[in-house]
Design a protein around this motif. Structure first.
Motif, mmCIF file in Angstrom:
data_model
loop_
_atom_site.group_PDB
_atom_site.id
_atom_site.type_symbol
_atom_site.label_atom_id
_atom_site.label_comp_id
_atom_site.label_asym_id
_atom_site.label_seq_id
_atom_site.Cartn_x
_atom_site.Cartn_y
_atom_site.Cartn_z
ATOM 1 N N ASN A 1 4.619 3.930 3.932
ATOM 2 C CA ASN A 1 5.150 5.265 3.631
ATOM 3 C C ASN A 1 4.336 5.906 2.513
ATOM 4 O OD1 ASN A 1 6.532 3.281 1.948
ATOM 5 N ND2 ASN A 1 7.996 4.843 1.360
ATOM 6 N N GLN A 2 4.165 7.220 2.643
ATOM 7 C CA GLN A 2 3.369 7.998 1.698
ATOM 8 C C GLN A 2 4.194 9.205 1.276
ATOM 9 O OE1 GLN A 2 0.171 6.909 0.702
ATOM 10 N NE2 GLN A 2 0.847 5.106 1.850
ATOM 11 N N GLU A 3 4.715 9.163 0.055
ATOM 12 C CA GLU A 3 5.546 10.252 -0.445
ATOM 13 C C GLU A 3 4.681 11.352 -1.065
ATOM 14 O OE1 GLU A 3 9.476 7.541 -1.420
ATOM 15 O OE2 GLU A 3 8.384 8.402 -3.099
ATOM 16 N N ASN A 4 5.305 12.487 -1.312
ATOM 17 C CA ASN A 4 4.609 13.629 -1.875
ATOM 18 C C ASN A 4 5.596 14.454 -2.686
ATOM 19 O OD1 ASN A 4 3.475 16.524 -1.743
ATOM 20 N ND2 ASN A 4 1.768 15.238 -1.069
ATOM 21 N N LYS A 5 5.144 15.029 -3.775
ATOM 22 C CA LYS A 5 6.004 15.883 -4.599
ATOM 23 C C LYS A 5 6.560 17.054 -3.793
ATOM 24 C CE LYS A 5 3.805 14.998 -9.016
ATOM 25 N NZ LYS A 5 2.982 15.529 -10.095
ATOM 26 N N ALA A 6 5.788 17.539 -2.867
ATOM 27 C CA ALA A 6 6.217 18.661 -2.027
ATOM 28 C C ALA A 6 7.030 18.115 -0.855
ATOM 29 C CB ALA A 6 5.013 19.457 -1.537
ATOM 30 N N TYR A 7 8.151 17.494 -1.197
ATOM 31 C CA TYR A 7 9.041 16.932 -0.188
ATOM 32 C C TYR A 7 9.410 18.014 0.815
ATOM 33 C CZ TYR A 7 13.030 14.636 1.914
ATOM 34 O OH TYR A 7 13.891 14.082 2.821
ATOM 35 N N PRO A 8 9.388 17.784 2.098
ATOM 36 C CA PRO A 8 9.285 16.531 2.833
ATOM 37 C C PRO A 8 7.918 16.293 3.472
ATOM 38 C CG PRO A 8 10.235 18.146 4.281
ATOM 39 C CD PRO A 8 9.883 18.855 2.988
ATOM 40 N N THR A 9 6.843 16.607 2.781
ATOM 41 C CA THR A 9 5.531 16.465 3.408
ATOM 42 C C THR A 9 5.010 15.038 3.451
ATOM 43 O OG1 THR A 9 4.391 16.977 1.344
ATOM 44 C CG2 THR A 9 4.834 18.822 2.850
ATOM 45 N N GLY A 10 5.727 14.099 2.901
ATOM 46 C CA GLY A 10 5.341 12.696 3.010
ATOM 47 C C GLY A 10 5.529 12.205 4.440
ATOM 48 N N LEU A 11 5.214 10.963 4.654
ATOM 49 C CA LEU A 11 5.314 10.408 5.999
ATOM 50 C C LEU A 11 5.786 8.957 5.941
ATOM 51 C CD1 LEU A 11 4.760 11.602 8.806
ATOM 52 C CD2 LEU A 11 2.473 10.639 8.663
ATOM 53 N N LYS B 1 0.820 -1.217 0.000
ATOM 54 C CA LYS B 1 0.000 0.000 0.000
ATOM 55 C C LYS B 1 0.856 1.270 0.000
ATOM 56 C CE LYS B 1 -4.025 -2.076 0.474
ATOM 57 N NZ LYS B 1 -5.099 -1.973 -0.475
ATOM 58 N N ALA B 2 2.162 1.098 0.008
ATOM 59 C CA ALA B 2 3.057 2.267 0.029
ATOM 60 C C ALA B 2 2.900 3.085 -1.245
ATOM 61 C CB ALA B 2 4.510 1.814 0.186
ATOM 62 N N ALA C 1 5.263 5.298 -3.135
ATOM 63 C CA ALA C 1 6.676 5.681 -3.193
ATOM 64 C C ALA C 1 7.141 5.856 -4.635
ATOM 65 C CB ALA C 1 7.512 4.621 -2.478
ATOM 66 N N PRO C 2 6.487 6.753 -5.410
ATOM 67 C CA PRO C 2 6.862 6.914 -6.812
ATOM 68 C C PRO C 2 8.196 7.616 -7.020
ATOM 69 C CG PRO C 2 5.238 8.557 -6.220
ATOM 70 C CD PRO C 2 5.392 7.645 -5.033
ATOM 71 N N TYR C 3 8.733 8.254 -5.995
ATOM 72 C CA TYR C 3 9.972 9.018 -6.133
ATOM 73 C C TYR C 3 11.178 8.217 -5.661
ATOM 74 C CZ TYR C 3 6.161 12.257 -6.529
ATOM 75 O OH TYR C 3 4.982 12.838 -6.914
ATOM 76 N N SER C 4 11.078 7.605 -4.496
ATOM 77 C CA SER C 4 12.213 6.841 -3.971
ATOM 78 C C SER C 4 12.191 5.383 -4.417
ATOM 79 C CB SER C 4 12.200 6.873 -2.435
ATOM 80 O OG SER C 4 11.144 6.072 -1.929
ATOM 81 N N HIS C 5 11.023 4.869 -4.766
ATOM 82 C CA HIS C 5 10.849 3.454 -5.100
ATOM 83 C C HIS C 5 11.260 2.557 -3.939
ATOM 84 C CE1 HIS C 5 9.974 4.743 -9.148
ATOM 85 N NE2 HIS C 5 11.093 5.438 -9.133
ATOM 86 N N PHE C 6 11.162 3.089 -2.731
ATOM 87 C CA PHE C 6 11.509 2.360 -1.509
ATOM 88 C C PHE C 6 10.242 2.243 -0.679
ATOM 89 C CE2 PHE C 6 13.447 2.105 2.820
ATOM 90 C CZ PHE C 6 14.193 0.962 2.613
ATOM 91 N N LYS C 7 9.638 1.078 -0.713
ATOM 92 C CA LYS C 7 8.356 0.866 -0.047
ATOM 93 C C LYS C 7 8.585 0.301 1.350
ATOM 94 C CE LYS C 7 5.858 0.221 -4.314
ATOM 95 N NZ LYS C 7 4.806 -0.528 -4.987
ATOM 96 N N VAL C 8 7.938 0.932 2.313
ATOM 97 C CA VAL C 8 8.068 0.496 3.709
ATOM 98 C C VAL C 8 6.675 0.254 4.263
ATOM 99 C CG1 VAL C 8 8.938 1.091 6.003
ATOM 100 C CG2 VAL C 8 10.166 1.869 3.967
ATOM 101 N N GLY C 9 6.546 -0.832 5.005
ATOM 102 C CA GLY C 9 5.297 -1.155 5.680
ATOM 103 C C GLY C 9 5.558 -1.323 7.163
ATOM 104 N N ALA C 10 4.601 -0.887 7.969
ATOM 105 C CA ALA C 10 4.690 -1.042 9.415
ATOM 106 C C ALA C 10 3.388 -1.646 9.912
ATOM 107 C CB ALA C 10 4.941 0.302 10.093
ATOM 108 N N SER C 11 3.512 -2.407 10.969
ATOM 109 C CA SER C 11 2.347 -3.058 11.553
ATOM 110 C C SER C 11 2.463 -2.998 13.063
ATOM 111 C CB SER C 11 2.298 -4.515 11.089
ATOM 112 O OG SER C 11 1.295 -5.234 11.764
ATOM 113 N N LEU C 12 1.392 -2.556 13.710
ATOM 114 C CA LEU C 12 1.318 -2.585 15.170
ATOM 115 C C LEU C 12 0.420 -3.743 15.561
ATOM 116 C CD1 LEU C 12 0.560 1.181 15.894
ATOM 117 C CD2 LEU C 12 2.787 0.067 15.872
#
Length: 157
Positions: A61-71, A35-36, A38-49
């Motif tokens: 992870n959710q990237e955004n063109k207006a870096y660093p507003t992703g999370l 569900k990541a 990551a069109p810019y870094s191509h580095f997909k990260v998933g976390a689970s609690l």
């Protein structure tokens, strides 16, 4: 005066060495990588609690063109938990990654901002939760809590 900080962790060869709760949490993290965004870094990260009632809260992870507003995935999962289910308590935070930037010769660990968020939620619940990370080579790092990853937590005495 010189002081020394020591920490410990478990470095497991594979998922087979994990207990059932740890496997459940890591499986959730691996699914969350899908569900990541990551069109810019191509580095997909998933976390689970994995919560105390065995509920899973996922984040990616959710990237955004207006870096660093992703999370980062870890903060997406933690903030979602904080907004919706904070009463349950966290047992395990698991993190997995996928993509071109994974180096099988290096450990995969969370950024400093995510470590601080983990510290906040540890403080909120009054006890540590286990942190599990799956590396590019398939090995697993298991930490008893964020204090092993962030010895001088912001605001600590």
């Amino acid at each position: 005066m010189k002081k020394e900080f020591k920490f410990s962790y478990h470095h497991l060869a594979s998922v087979e060495e994990l207990n059932e709760d740890q496997k459940k949490a890591l499986d959730g993290a691996e699914k969350a990588t899908q569900k990541a965004y990551a069109p810019y870094s191509h580095f997909k990260v998933g976390a689970s609690l994995l919560l105390n009632d065995d509920t899973l809260v996922l984040g990616s992870n959710q990237e955004n063109k207006a870096y660093p507003t992703g999370l980062c995935a870890e903060r997406v999962a933690l903030f979602s938990y904080g907004a919706q289910q904070k009463d349950q308590g966290i047992k395990i935070l698991a993190i997995a990654c996928a993509g071109e930037l994974i180096n099988p010769d290096e450990f995969f660990t969370p950024c400093g901002g995510c470590r601080q968020a983990m510290a906040e939620y540890t403080e909120i619940q009054g006890k540590p939760f286990e942190i599990i990370m799956k590396n590019g080579d398939g090995s697993i790092l298991v930490f008893e809590g964020v204090h092993q990853l962030l010895p001088f937590i912001f605001g600590s005495k």
